[in-house]
Every structure is written in structure tokens, then in C-alpha cells.
Design a protein around this motif. Structure first.
Motif, short mmCIF file in Angstrom:
data_model
loop_
_atom_site.label_atom_id
_atom_site.label_comp_id
_atom_site.label_asym_id
_atom_site.label_seq_id
_atom_site.Cartn_x
_atom_site.Cartn_y
_atom_site.Cartn_z
N ALA A 97 21.58 -12.86 -84.52
CA ALA A 97 22.02 -13.24 -83.18
C ALA A 97 21.90 -12.08 -82.21
N PHE A 98 22.26 -10.88 -82.66
CA PHE A 98 22.15 -9.70 -81.80
C PHE A 98 20.68 -9.38 -81.52
N PHE A 99 19.82 -9.52 -82.51
CA PHE A 99 18.40 -9.25 -82.33
C PHE A 99 17.80 -10.18 -81.28
N ILE A 100 18.07 -11.47 -81.38
CA ILE A 100 17.53 -12.43 -80.42
C ILE A 100 18.12 -12.21 -79.03
N SER A 101 19.42 -11.96 -78.97
CA SER A 101 20.06 -11.72 -77.68
C SER A 101 19.53 -10.46 -77.01
N SER A 102 19.21 -9.44 -77.80
CA SER A 102 18.67 -8.21 -77.24
C SER A 102 17.30 -8.45 -76.59
N LEU A 103 16.46 -9.26 -77.24
CA LEU A 103 15.17 -9.60 -76.65
C LEU A 103 15.35 -10.35 -75.34
N ALA A 104 16.32 -11.27 -75.31
CA ALA A 104 16.56 -12.03 -74.08
C ALA A 104 17.15 -11.14 -72.98
N THR A 131 3.10 -13.01 -80.31
CA THR A 131 3.05 -14.04 -81.35
C THR A 131 3.62 -15.37 -80.88
N LEU A 132 4.76 -15.32 -80.18
CA LEU A 132 5.45 -16.55 -79.79
C LEU A 132 5.14 -16.93 -78.35
N PRO A 133 5.03 -18.22 -78.05
CA PRO A 133 4.81 -18.66 -76.66
C PRO A 133 6.10 -18.61 -75.86
N ARG A 134 5.97 -18.57 -74.55
CA ARG A 134 7.14 -18.53 -73.67
C ARG A 134 7.88 -19.86 -73.70
N VAL A 135 9.19 -19.79 -73.77
CA VAL A 135 10.01 -21.01 -73.76
C VAL A 135 10.26 -21.45 -72.33
N ARG A 136 10.70 -22.69 -72.17
CA ARG A 136 11.09 -23.18 -70.85
C ARG A 136 12.49 -22.68 -70.51
N ILE A 137 12.83 -22.76 -69.22
CA ILE A 137 14.12 -22.24 -68.80
C ILE A 137 15.27 -23.05 -69.41
N ARG A 165 12.15 -9.92 -72.66
CA ARG A 165 10.90 -9.81 -73.39
C ARG A 165 10.42 -11.21 -73.76
N LEU A 166 9.11 -11.37 -73.87
CA LEU A 166 8.58 -12.62 -74.38
C LEU A 166 9.16 -12.89 -75.77
N PRO A 167 9.53 -14.12 -76.05
CA PRO A 167 9.30 -15.34 -75.26
C PRO A 167 10.38 -15.67 -74.24
N PHE A 168 11.12 -14.65 -73.79
CA PHE A 168 12.24 -14.87 -72.87
C PHE A 168 12.02 -14.18 -71.53
N ASP A 169 10.79 -14.05 -71.06
CA ASP A 169 10.53 -13.35 -69.80
C ASP A 169 10.44 -14.32 -68.63
N LEU A 170 11.36 -15.27 -68.57
CA LEU A 170 11.34 -16.28 -67.51
C LEU A 170 11.51 -15.72 -66.11
N PRO A 171 12.31 -14.65 -65.89
CA PRO A 171 12.47 -14.13 -64.52
C PRO A 171 11.19 -13.60 -63.89
N GLU A 172 10.18 -13.23 -64.69
CA GLU A 172 8.93 -12.73 -64.14
C GLU A 172 7.73 -13.42 -64.76
N ALA A 173 7.86 -14.71 -65.03
CA ALA A 173 6.77 -15.48 -65.63
C ALA A 173 5.59 -15.53 -64.66
N GLU A 174 4.48 -14.86 -65.00
CA GLU A 174 3.37 -14.72 -64.07
C GLU A 174 2.75 -16.07 -63.72
N GLU A 175 2.63 -16.98 -64.69
CA GLU A 175 1.99 -18.26 -64.42
C GLU A 175 2.81 -19.14 -63.49
N GLU A 176 4.11 -18.91 -63.40
CA GLU A 176 4.98 -19.76 -62.61
C GLU A 176 5.44 -19.09 -61.32
N LEU A 177 5.76 -17.78 -61.38
CA LEU A 177 6.42 -17.10 -60.26
C LEU A 177 5.63 -15.90 -59.73
N VAL A 178 4.32 -15.87 -59.95
CA VAL A 178 3.48 -14.74 -59.54
C VAL A 178 3.94 -13.48 -60.26
N ALA A 179 4.92 -12.74 -59.70
CA ALA A 179 5.52 -11.60 -60.40
C ALA A 179 7.04 -11.68 -60.36
#
Length: 371
Positions: free
Chosen positions: A219-226, A334-340, A230-244
Motif C-alpha cells: 500500500a505504501f509503495f503504490i501510494s508513493s508512486l501516486a 510497463t503499465l498504461p495510464r489509468v483514468r481519473i 509517476r505513471l500510471p498515476f501522472d494524471l495532473p500532467e497527462a500530455e495526451e489530455e492536458l498538453v503539459a
């Protein structure tokens, strides 16, 4: 136990007192030097992490990566940093200039402050606070406010969406790691980062917390990535959706500061994974720990001061930390980006319940042991 700063600081204070320097003046100078050393150390670590990420990602994709700028391309990150320093600073005409400037500073400053409670060795720590683990949680929660400020001040729809996502993601993934830290603290009986490491040092790697806290570790490992976005949790700067994202309107050094904050936060998270679950500066095998204690650390005064011991402690801590960084880089490619919505569901509906259940089970077992 006194830290290196306290041990040698007192000796230098006595020398300064003989030279009729005031103690308060020396303490002010010592705080400035410690802060400077901290900032320089973290700043040097960021280009190393960027270079490592480029080389590992190139290896995953069967490419060469940076190669010509210095040995193995190590100078490429430095060249990129110099380029950002020399670029012009552009402020949106309809944006809030003051908030636009202060946003990146608010992102970086809390991350640097969190390094105060990180021990690289038994006595290699700037401030051994009794609530050091929760201090990191409290301080790191300030950084997303800077992202929200930056997004709002840019007067750009993509930026404000990135800022809102950063705030929502931070709120969702602050509670699970705090619960995991509470469970690890129950096992050591202290919130001090030094005490948490010492509690894992009895039986080598068999005494590390992943064996006693496997659910909390994951749980701590996953939460740290979020938390580090970091991908797959980089929703605030998703280039395909929000430019930068929140960085869309930034240029020059202001564009680079959020990257510095992001990679510094990744390094700090890796160090905290090492401290909470991987035994900190201790060797994986208890036999080697006894050799280290007998031949490397103890001097005539009984205090660890040997230079070789310092190097071994720092090298051990950094090796474990860079293992976490290596895994986070592999996860990114390795992992794809998740949805918000998937991101928020993972935080509130999965990580929060299992982290809370893990804390309750840990508390119950500790009460049984005490009784």
C-alpha cells in the motif's frame, strides 16, 4: 543519540567561544551551512535520477539513450538544466503574475524540507524529530497546493484542470501512507525515523518490515508512486489530455522547478521506503552488521565517526533507495495510464480500507504481545 552535527558542532562551538564568537552567531552559521549542504545534495541527486530514468527507459525500449554529452551521457541532464536557466521567463498577460511566480516555489520548498528527518546512517541526520515520520507526511502535503496555485494563476483551462487533478490526487493518497506509517511506528514504538530503522536491525533482512507488514508495504509503495505523480498515476500532467497540465504556460527555470520537485519527491519517497521497510542503513545479513559495527564504526569514544563507516552507511541507504527508483521507472514504462475515476477509486475504495485494516490488525497484535 547525538547526531554528527551535534557531536562535532559542540567542539567547534567551544573553539569559537575561545575566539570570542557568540554561540548564537555560530548556530546561525551552522544552520545556513546545513541547509546549503542539503539543497546542494538534493540538486545534485536530481540530474542523476533523470539520467538513470533516461538510460533505464532506453534499455526497456531497446534504445541507446543519452550517450555523447559526457561519459555515458551523464552531462545531458546538466545541459538541459543550463538550457532552462538561460531561457526567457514568460508570464501570461491575463494570469496572476505573483501567484504564477510563487507556485513553483511552493512545489519545491516542502520537498526539500522533508529531507531534514531522513537518516542516511545511524547518526547522519540533520534533525532527529520524535515525530519525524509524520513530519514528512505533513510537509509533503503542501506541494500539491503549489500545483493548484500554478494552474489557477496560468489562466489556462488545461493548467487549471491539472491543478485540480493534483489536489484531488493528493487528498486521495495522503491518508493510506499515513496509516501505513502508523502501523510501522507501532512495531518500533516510535515515530522517529532513526528508531524505526533500529527496530528492524536485529535479524538482518529477516527483521525488515515487509515480512511483518506485507500489506502495508504494498500500500505504501503504490501510494508513493501516486504521491510522486509517476505513471500510471501522472494524471495532473497527462500530455495526451492536458498538453503539459499545470506546466503548460511555464517556461525557463519556472518550467524546470516542478520537475526538480517531482524527482526530489521521488528520491525522498524512495528513502522513506528504505527507512520504513528495508532496514535503512543496515546490511541485509546480520553477520555483516556485526563486522560493520566492530571494525568500521566504533572508535575510542564509542561514537561512530569513522569515514569508512560513513561511506558504507550512505552507500547502503542509497543502494536500497535506487532499487525503489529503478522499480518505479520500470513501472512507468510497463503499465498504461489509468483514468481519473480509476485513480480515485483505487485510493478511496482499495488502498484506504486495506491500510486501515492493516493498522487495526497491527494494533491488535501489539496489544496481545504486551498483555
Amino acid at each position: 543519540m547525538a547526531t554528527y552535527i551535534e557531536i562535532y558542532g559542540e567542539q567547534v562551538v567551544q573553539l569559537f567561544n575561545k575566539l570570542e564568537f557568540g554561540r548564537s552567531s555560530f548556530e546561525s552559521i551552522w544552520i545556513l551551512l546545513s541547509t546549503l549542504f542539503l539543497v546542494v545534495g538534493v540538486t545534485i541527486g536530481v540530474p542523476v535520477i533523470v539520467w538513470l530514468e533516461r538510460k533505464v527507459s532506453a534499455g526497456v525500449q531497446q534504445r541507446t539513450g543519452p550517450e555523447y554529452a559526457g561519459p555515458l551521457g551523464i552531462g545531458q541532464s546538466l545541459a538541459d538544466g543550463i538550457k532552462l536557466l538561460l531561457k526567457g521567463d514568460i508570464i501570461p498577460s491575463k494570469g496572476d503574475a505573483w501567484l504564477f511566480t510563487i507556485g513553483p516555489v511552493v512545489v519545491v520548498t516542502p520537498v526539500l524540507i522533508s529531507y531534514l528527518v531522513i537518516p542516511f546512517g545511524q547518526n547522519i541526520i540533520l534533525s532527529d524529530l520524535s515525530i519525524g515520520a509524520f513530519f514528512w507526511v505533513a510537509v509533503s502535503s503542501i506541494a500539491p497546493l503549489g500545483l493548484l496555485i500554478a494552474g489557477y494563476a496560468s489562466n489556462n483551462k488545461y493548467s487549471i484542470l491539472g491543478g485540480f487533478r493534483a489536489a484531488a490526487q493528493s487528498i486521495s493518497y495522503e491518508i493510506p501512507p499515513a496509516l501505513c506509517i502508523s502501523a510501522a511506528s507501532l512495531l518500533s514504538g516510535s515515530l522517529s525515523t532513526v528508531d524505526i530503522v533500529k527496530a528492524q536491525s536485529k535479524f538482518g533482512f529477516l527483521g525488515w518490515n515487509p515480512w511483518r507488514q506485507p500489506v502495508g508495504f504494498l500500500a505504501f509503495f503504490i501510494s508513493s508512486l501516486a504521491e510522486c505523480e509517476r505513471l500510471p498515476f501522472d494524471l495532473p500532467e497527462a500530455e495526451e489530455e492536458l498538453v503539459a497540465g499545470y506546466q503548460t504556460e511555464y517556461s525557463g527555470i519556472k518550467f524546470g522547478l516542478p520537475y526538480v520537485g517531482s524527482h526530489s519527491n521521488l528520491f525522498a519517497s524512495a528513502l522513506f521506503v528504505t527507512i520504513l521497510y528495508l532496514g535503512g542503513w543496515d546490511f541485509p545479513i546480520s553477520y555483516f552488521e556485526s563486522i560493520e559495527r566492530d571494525f568500521l564504526f566504533l572508535g575510542s569514544s564509542g561514537e561512530p565517526f569513522d569515514i569508512l563507516g560513513l561511506v558504507v552507511s550512505i552507500f547502503t541507504t542509497l543502494s536500497k533507495s535506487f532499487l525503489f527508483i529503478f522499480l518505479s521507472i520500470l513501472t512507468r514504462w510497463t503499465l498504461p495510464r489509468v483514468r481519473i475515476d480509476q485513480l480515485l477509486d483505487l485510493g478511496w475504495k482499495f488502498l484506504l480500507p486495506i491500510a486501515l485494516g492493516n493498522l487495526l490488525l497491527t494494533a491488535s497484535f501489539q496489544l496481545l504481545v504486551i498483555s
